[in-house]
Motif scaffolding. Structure first.
Motif, PDB file in Angstrom:
ATOM      1  N   GLY A 188       0.777  -1.225   0.000  1.00  0.00           N
ATOM      2  CA  GLY A 188       0.000   0.000   0.000  1.00  0.00           C
ATOM      3  C   GLY A 188       0.811   1.279   0.000  1.00  0.00           C
ATOM      4  O   GLY A 188       0.242   2.375   0.033  1.00  0.00           O
ATOM      5  N   ILE A 189       2.140   1.173  -0.047  1.00  0.00           N
ATOM      6  CA  ILE A 189       3.003   2.357   0.004  1.00  0.00           C
ATOM      7  C   ILE A 189       3.799   2.434  -1.293  1.00  0.00           C
ATOM      8  O   ILE A 189       4.469   1.472  -1.669  1.00  0.00           O
ATOM      9  N   PRO A 190       3.734   3.540  -2.009  1.00  0.00           N
ATOM     10  CA  PRO A 190       4.372   3.622  -3.326  1.00  0.00           C
ATOM     11  C   PRO A 190       5.891   3.627  -3.252  1.00  0.00           C
ATOM     12  O   PRO A 190       6.489   3.968  -2.227  1.00  0.00           O
ATOM     13  N   ALA A 191       6.506   3.258  -4.365  1.00  0.00           N
ATOM     14  CA  ALA A 191       7.962   3.272  -4.478  1.00  0.00           C
ATOM     15  C   ALA A 191       8.477   4.707  -4.528  1.00  0.00           C
ATOM     16  O   ALA A 191       7.732   5.660  -4.776  1.00  0.00           O
ATOM     17  N   ASP A 192       9.757   4.840  -4.297  1.00  0.00           N
ATOM     18  CA  ASP A 192      10.431   6.126  -4.425  1.00  0.00           C
ATOM     19  C   ASP A 192      10.315   6.616  -5.865  1.00  0.00           C
ATOM     20  O   ASP A 192      10.454   5.846  -6.813  1.00  0.00           O
ATOM     21  N   ILE A 193      10.084   7.902  -6.031  1.00  0.00           N
ATOM     22  CA  ILE A 193       9.913   8.457  -7.374  1.00  0.00           C
ATOM     23  C   ILE A 193      11.181   8.296  -8.213  1.00  0.00           C
ATOM     24  O   ILE A 193      11.122   8.173  -9.436  1.00  0.00           O
ATOM     25  N   HIS A 194      12.343   8.256  -7.556  1.00  0.00           N
ATOM     26  CA  HIS A 194      13.589   8.071  -8.297  1.00  0.00           C
ATOM     27  C   HIS A 194      13.662   6.665  -8.907  1.00  0.00           C
ATOM     28  O   HIS A 194      14.316   6.460  -9.935  1.00  0.00           O
ATOM     29  N   TRP A 195      12.987   5.702  -8.270  1.00  0.00           N
ATOM     30  CA  TRP A 195      12.948   4.335  -8.799  1.00  0.00           C
ATOM     31  C   TRP A 195      11.742   4.142  -9.710  1.00  0.00           C
ATOM     32  O   TRP A 195      11.844   3.600 -10.807  1.00  0.00           O
ATOM     33  N   ASN A 196      10.599   4.620  -9.263  1.00  0.00           N
ATOM     34  CA  ASN A 196       9.351   4.371  -9.976  1.00  0.00           C
ATOM     35  C   ASN A 196       9.336   5.046 -11.341  1.00  0.00           C
ATOM     36  O   ASN A 196       8.866   4.472 -12.326  1.00  0.00           O
ATOM     37  N   GLN A 197       9.849   6.263 -11.407  1.00  0.00           N
ATOM     38  CA  GLN A 197       9.857   6.992 -12.674  1.00  0.00           C
ATOM     39  C   GLN A 197      11.231   7.025 -13.324  1.00  0.00           C
ATOM     40  O   GLN A 197      11.345   7.013 -14.542  1.00  0.00           O
ATOM     41  N   GLY A 198      12.274   7.064 -12.504  1.00  0.00           N
ATOM     42  CA  GLY A 198      13.611   7.205 -13.063  1.00  0.00           C
ATOM     43  C   GLY A 198      14.382   5.912 -13.200  1.00  0.00           C
ATOM     44  O   GLY A 198      15.371   5.851 -13.935  1.00  0.00           O
ATOM     45  N   GLY A 199      13.953   4.853 -12.481  1.00  0.00           N
ATOM     46  CA  GLY A 199      14.688   3.591 -12.524  1.00  0.00           C
ATOM     47  C   GLY A 199      16.129   3.737 -12.076  1.00  0.00           C
ATOM     48  O   GLY A 199      17.016   3.024 -12.552  1.00  0.00           O
ATOM     49  N   MET A 200      16.375   4.640 -11.142  1.00  0.00           N
ATOM     50  CA  MET A 200      17.749   4.967 -10.757  1.00  0.00           C
ATOM     51  C   MET A 200      18.318   3.923  -9.800  1.00  0.00           C
ATOM     52  O   MET A 200      17.744   3.679  -8.736  1.00  0.00           O
ATOM     53  N   PRO A 201      19.442   3.294 -10.146  1.00  0.00           N
ATOM     54  CA  PRO A 201      20.108   2.384  -9.205  1.00  0.00           C
ATOM     55  C   PRO A 201      20.826   3.174  -8.119  1.00  0.00           C
ATOM     56  O   PRO A 201      21.005   4.396  -8.225  1.00  0.00           O
ATOM     57  N   CYS A 202      21.274   2.477  -7.090  1.00  0.00           N
ATOM     58  CA  CYS A 202      21.878   3.131  -5.929  1.00  0.00           C
ATOM     59  C   CYS A 202      23.032   4.053  -6.305  1.00  0.00           C
ATOM     60  O   CYS A 202      23.174   5.151  -5.761  1.00  0.00           O
ATOM     61  N   PHE A 203      23.888   3.592  -7.240  1.00  0.00           N
ATOM     62  CA  PHE A 203      25.115   4.334  -7.519  1.00  0.00           C
ATOM     63  C   PHE A 203      24.876   5.630  -8.286  1.00  0.00           C
ATOM     64  O   PHE A 203      25.812   6.403  -8.498  1.00  0.00           O
ATOM     65  N   GLU A 204      23.638   5.895  -8.700  1.00  0.00           N
ATOM     66  CA  GLU A 204      23.348   7.189  -9.305  1.00  0.00           C
ATOM     67  C   GLU A 204      23.491   8.310  -8.271  1.00  0.00           C
ATOM     68  O   GLU A 204      23.805   9.450  -8.613  1.00  0.00           O
ATOM     69  N   CYS A 205      23.235   7.990  -7.016  1.00  0.00           N
ATOM     70  CA  CYS A 205      23.367   8.980  -5.940  1.00  0.00           C
ATOM     71  C   CYS A 205      24.569   8.692  -5.044  1.00  0.00           C
ATOM     72  O   CYS A 205      25.276   9.605  -4.629  1.00  0.00           O
ATOM     73  N   HIS A 206      24.769   7.417  -4.720  1.00  0.00           N
ATOM     74  CA  HIS A 206      25.850   7.029  -3.806  1.00  0.00           C
ATOM     75  C   HIS A 206      27.090   6.697  -4.631  1.00  0.00           C
ATOM     76  O   HIS A 206      27.196   5.632  -5.231  1.00  0.00           O
ATOM     77  N   THR A 207      28.036   7.610  -4.631  1.00  0.00           N
ATOM     78  CA  THR A 207      29.189   7.531  -5.523  1.00  0.00           C
ATOM     79  C   THR A 207      30.240   6.545  -5.031  1.00  0.00           C
ATOM     80  O   THR A 207      30.234   6.118  -3.866  1.00  0.00           O
ATOM     81  N   ALA A 208      31.164   6.219  -5.933  1.00  0.00           N
ATOM     82  CA  ALA A 208      32.292   5.368  -5.563  1.00  0.00           C
ATOM     83  C   ALA A 208      33.116   6.016  -4.457  1.00  0.00           C
ATOM     84  O   ALA A 208      33.624   5.335  -3.560  1.00  0.00           O
ATOM     85  N   GLN A 209      33.244   7.344  -4.493  1.00  0.00           N
ATOM     86  CA  GLN A 209      34.006   8.040  -3.454  1.00  0.00           C
ATOM     87  C   GLN A 209      33.384   7.809  -2.080  1.00  0.00           C
ATOM     88  O   GLN A 209      34.085   7.582  -1.090  1.00  0.00           O
TER      89      GLN A 209
END
Length: 372
Positions: free
Chosen positions: A156-177
């Protein structure tokens, strides 16, 4: 994963790669000039040490020892805040190794195999993955909260908009650094140092200006509210983790049922880098008897740190339920952390974050609907 898949090294997919050409001994040690199995495995390292193996070639990742994934400093900081010098040592002597150390990871447990905490085993025939497979590594460990919240797996709780619309994997925000601890400082916990990632990162949200203003957001709110206070939906709160060992000596933990909701309170780590007054808070499942199996009163300074902590839930929405109208937040005590939300043993610990009923922002006149 079948047992053989965890250890099978694929000739076709690994041996001819640059790591395969180096041979097993270069990273794992052992004796390569004997046909005897026992002798061949003497002094072999199941888990190569980064400083002895990876860093010799990958000089850009030599900061791995500073990574919270490697050194678990976040755990140590939290335990140290609530323990005395004597009881801290008691916890470190056995309990930490039995119940907390398994969350440690290494270069190989991201880039070659699944983390030990999730059952271990080679991810793909000993292939080295420059970008680790998100489902086996990132959300393999960070599953019960982050994976379910981010991908909308809580009923009953929607997905994050970054995943639901953008399909963004973790490393799009969490960098190698960030993962490699190459931030220019030694972090003591997840939210130490500048926000990384942050909502106002360059080339992320085009409506965020250099001066911190945001299109469509008034300055009165933007200066005192963290983004999440309006832009997340219900997330998981966990309670009362107790660790112990079975009669056979196997470590395990027990935890109370979790709760899904949004709680806004005072910022417990307010600073120049995180200046907001109001933030979303998440309940961490520590209680005074978390380590009671290993001794009495091992967290004598329990009240030194709140159990409701600064949080950035991974379920971003255009508008969370608390922001659908002004008065879903203003004058609504259900979305604020008040003393009635606290368990008896944690009232004193959370005085810095809990909101008194009279301090909850009062109802306001809703703006007139704009014509379509």
């Amino acid at each position: 994963m079948e047992g053989w898949e965890k250890v099978f090294v694929s000739d076709e997919e690994f041996v001819d790669t640059i790591h395969g050409e180096m041979g097993c001994i270069a990273c794992h040690g052992g004796n390569g000039i004997t046909d005897d199995k026992e002798q061949a495995h003497q002094n072999m390292r199941r888990e190569p040490v980064a400083a002895e193996a990876c860093d010799q070639c990958h000089t850009d990742t030599h900061t791995d020892a500073n990574s919270l994934h490697s050194n678990l400093t976040g755990y140590l900081t939290a335990i140290n805040a609530r323990a005395s010098n004597e009881t801290y040592n008691t916890i470190m002597n056995e309990a930490f190794g039995n119940h907390c150390q398994s969350c440690h990871t290494s270069c190989g447990q991201c880039h070659v195999s699944r983390p030990t905490n999730t059952g271990a085993g080679l991810s793909a025939g000993h292939q080295f993955k420059k970008i680790p497979p998100m489902n086996l590594t990132c959300t393999g460990c960070h599953g019960s909260r982050i994976d379910k919240e981010y991908k909308g797996k809580n009923e009953g709780i929607p997905a994050d908009i970054h995943w639901n619309q953008g399909g963004m994997p973790c490393f799009e925000c969490h960098t190698a650094q960030e993962m490699h601890g190459d931030l220019g400082y030694q972090a003591n916990h997840r939210y130490d140092g500048p926000p990384a990632p942050g909502c106002s990162n360059a080339d992320c949200h085009a409506d965020v200006s250099d001066d911190g203003t945001v299109e469509g957001h008034d300055k009165e709110h933007i200066g005192v509210l963290a983004c999440q206070t309006c832009h997340v939906t219900e997330y998981k709160q966990c309670y009362s983790c107790h660790v112990q060992k079975s009669d056979e000596g196997r470590p395990f933990f027990q935890i109370e049922p979790s709760v899904m909701d949004v709680k806004i309170g005072y910022n417990p780590i307010q600073s120049e880098e995180r200046p907001w007054k109001w933030v979303t808070l998440r309940h961490v499942p520590v209680d005074p008897d978390t380590f009671a199996y290993y001794g009495d009163n091992l967290l004598p300074e329990f009240d030194n740190a709140p159990t409701w902590v600064f949080a950035t839930p991974h379920n971003t929405q255009l508008r969370g339920p608390q922001a659908q109208t002004c008065n879903n937040c203003h004058g609504n005590p259900d979305v604020f952390l008040t003393e009635k939300d606290l368990l008896p043993y944690e009232i004193k610990a959370n005085q810095s974050v809990v909101v008194a009923p009279e301090d909850i922002p009062g109802p306001v006149t809703e703006p007139a609907a704009q014509p379509e």
